[in-house]
Design a protein around this motif. Structure first.
Motif, PDB file in Angstrom:
ATOM      1  N   ARG A 163       7.889   9.372  18.594  1.00 57.48           N
ATOM      2  CA  ARG A 163       7.372  10.639  19.151  1.00 57.48           C
ATOM      3  C   ARG A 163       6.270  10.366  20.160  1.00 57.48           C
ATOM      4  O   ARG A 163       6.191  11.022  21.211  1.00 57.48           O
ATOM      5  N   ILE A 164       5.421   9.392  19.860  1.00 60.87           N
ATOM      6  CA  ILE A 164       4.354   9.048  20.803  1.00 60.87           C
ATOM      7  C   ILE A 164       4.957   8.543  22.108  1.00 60.87           C
ATOM      8  O   ILE A 164       4.584   8.974  23.203  1.00 60.87           O
ATOM      9  N   SER A 211       6.745  11.437  24.105  1.00 67.60           N
ATOM     10  CA  SER A 211       5.801  12.341  24.776  1.00 67.60           C
ATOM     11  C   SER A 211       5.122  11.646  25.940  1.00 67.60           C
ATOM     12  O   SER A 211       4.918  12.243  27.001  1.00 67.60           O
ATOM     13  N   TYR A 212       4.776  10.379  25.750  1.00 69.04           N
ATOM     14  CA  TYR A 212       4.151   9.638  26.848  1.00 69.04           C
ATOM     15  C   TYR A 212       5.092   9.533  28.039  1.00 69.04           C
ATOM     16  O   TYR A 212       4.720   9.816  29.180  1.00 69.04           O
ATOM     17  N   ILE A 249       1.539   0.926  24.312  1.00 68.55           N
ATOM     18  CA  ILE A 249       1.558   1.772  23.116  1.00 68.55           C
ATOM     19  C   ILE A 249       2.143   1.024  21.928  1.00 68.55           C
ATOM     20  O   ILE A 249       1.658   1.140  20.795  1.00 68.55           O
ATOM     21  N   LYS A 309       5.968   6.643  15.922  1.00 63.84           N
ATOM     22  CA  LYS A 309       5.808   5.867  17.151  1.00 63.84           C
ATOM     23  C   LYS A 309       6.772   6.368  18.228  1.00 63.84           C
ATOM     24  O   LYS A 309       6.412   6.443  19.411  1.00 63.84           O
ATOM     25  N   LEU A 357      16.367  16.488  23.380  1.00 66.98           N
ATOM     26  CA  LEU A 357      15.178  15.648  23.209  1.00 66.98           C
ATOM     27  C   LEU A 357      15.205  14.974  21.844  1.00 66.98           C
ATOM     28  O   LEU A 357      14.706  13.849  21.683  1.00 66.98           O
TER      29      LEU A 357
END
Lengths: 204, 204
Positions: free
Chosen positions: A163-164, A167-168, A195, A161, A133
């Motif tokens: 990481r966002i 995860s999304y 995003i 950003k 990951l």
DNA sequence: GCCATTCTTGACTGATAAGTCAACTGGTTT
DNA sequence: AAACCAGTTGACTTATCAGTCAAGAATGGC
């Protein structure tokens, strides 16, 4: 009698493990089941792998090695940064559609499924998935950083950003598996661009 | 001899199942293990539940019923919409910190872990989790819609935004479990507000 | 051709899984 | 007191699990 297959037993075991764990789960994928799918006897399994969990780690490693060239291609510097995300997503959808047709249900992302299943129980598998990951994060961060520099988006903190976005994306893949519905997979592209603020004519 | 505990065997089984599955996984949580944690004999288990999978569904239902009042409180119309998200997140962090201290590792969200583990294998559990995640979506959508109407954020499509936020939050919770690190949990609030464009002085 | 190594075979072990069952307990009803 | 019944007990069955092993086959070097 010619040898019907050259020595690919180990490889067939890795592929059988990958697909079985992906389709069901680590706990539900038995060594016997994996051997059966690979067309191999149990003794051969333990000739190549000391345990089921070490097979899982080897399968993850092998799967990533097989996929890495494609990632490098999608995230090639020759491609415009946001197009990298677009084409990568396109390929994800294709794969999920194919696997859903083959299996009769949506399978989602094997890293997240396996990682959250055995994360608290099996440290070597947990670490391997954590590492993989991390690679995904790198690709995303690189594309996002470049898109920011070229002022296609506003993302002064590309790592955050990324990481966002990761995860999304993984959340959507998992929701697709839980809902047994490809819709969350298909809407990932729109979500990622939302995003990233693409199209929001960012005047800061 | 007075009856040491009133008739709470069923309830103890539900709680034991919830915690064991949360900490490990559905496959790794055996009926005997659940009985042992509940201080109950196996025969009693099968007096109350016809199977392990029906216990899981009952445990999910029971867990949600216990948590719903708190959700209603956090998402009360008396609270400003973005504060609902803030306080809900605050409570999530608290719980994860407590559970990590108790267990020695980060446990993440049981709905996502269990759902992605058995999603392709056990339809009743899959459906129940799908239903519960749908509830979560409703709370998020309601807060986001209200924040949009009050012009605290720009979210003309609150349902789509809620799906993005939910997948992101669940993705972070799962990453926290996989990384065995509370950091992803702690940064959820910032991430959600980034996604919602809070602080980006949205002039559209 | 010979030997050492690598690989294969399938029966085997011991542990543990989910689920069953007949006997038992103790409080309530009649 | 007799019948009743939700709840309890723990041994039991059957199946399957991960992992072992000794013996045999194919392979490649010499």
């Amino acid at each position: 009698m010619s040898t019907p297959r050259p020595n690919d037993t180990r490889h067939r075991l890795l592929e059988a493990a990958t697909s079985l764990i992906w389709e069901s789960s680590y706990g539900a994928a038995s060594v016997e089941g994996i051997c059966q799918r690979a067309g191999v006897n149990k003794g051969s399994f333990y000739h190549f792998f000391p345990s089921k969990s070490e097979l899982a780690v080897a399968a993850l490693t092998s799967e990533w090695e097989a996929r890495k060239p494609q990632w490098d291609e999608f995230f090639s510097p020759l491609v415009a940064p946001l197009d990298r995300l677009r084409r990568w997503h396109e390929r994800c959808v294709e794969e999920q559609v194919r696997l859903a047709a083959e299996n009769g249900f949506v399978v989602g992302c094997p890293l997240f499924s396996l990682g959250s299943e055995v994360g608290t129980q099996n440290e070597p598998i947990r670490q391997k998935i954590d590492e993989l990951l991390g690679f995904h994060l790198c690709y995303l961060e690189s594309a996002i950083a470049e898109a920011h520099v070229r002022q296609h988006i506003h993302a002064p903190n590309p790592a955050a950003k990324a990481r966002i976005v990761l995860s999304y994306v993984e959340g959507q893949m998992t929701r697709a598996r839980i809902q047994n519905d490809l819709a969350p997979v298909r809407e990932i592209e729109d979500g990622v661009f939302d995003i990233l603020g693409v199209g929001a004519s960012c005047v800061h």
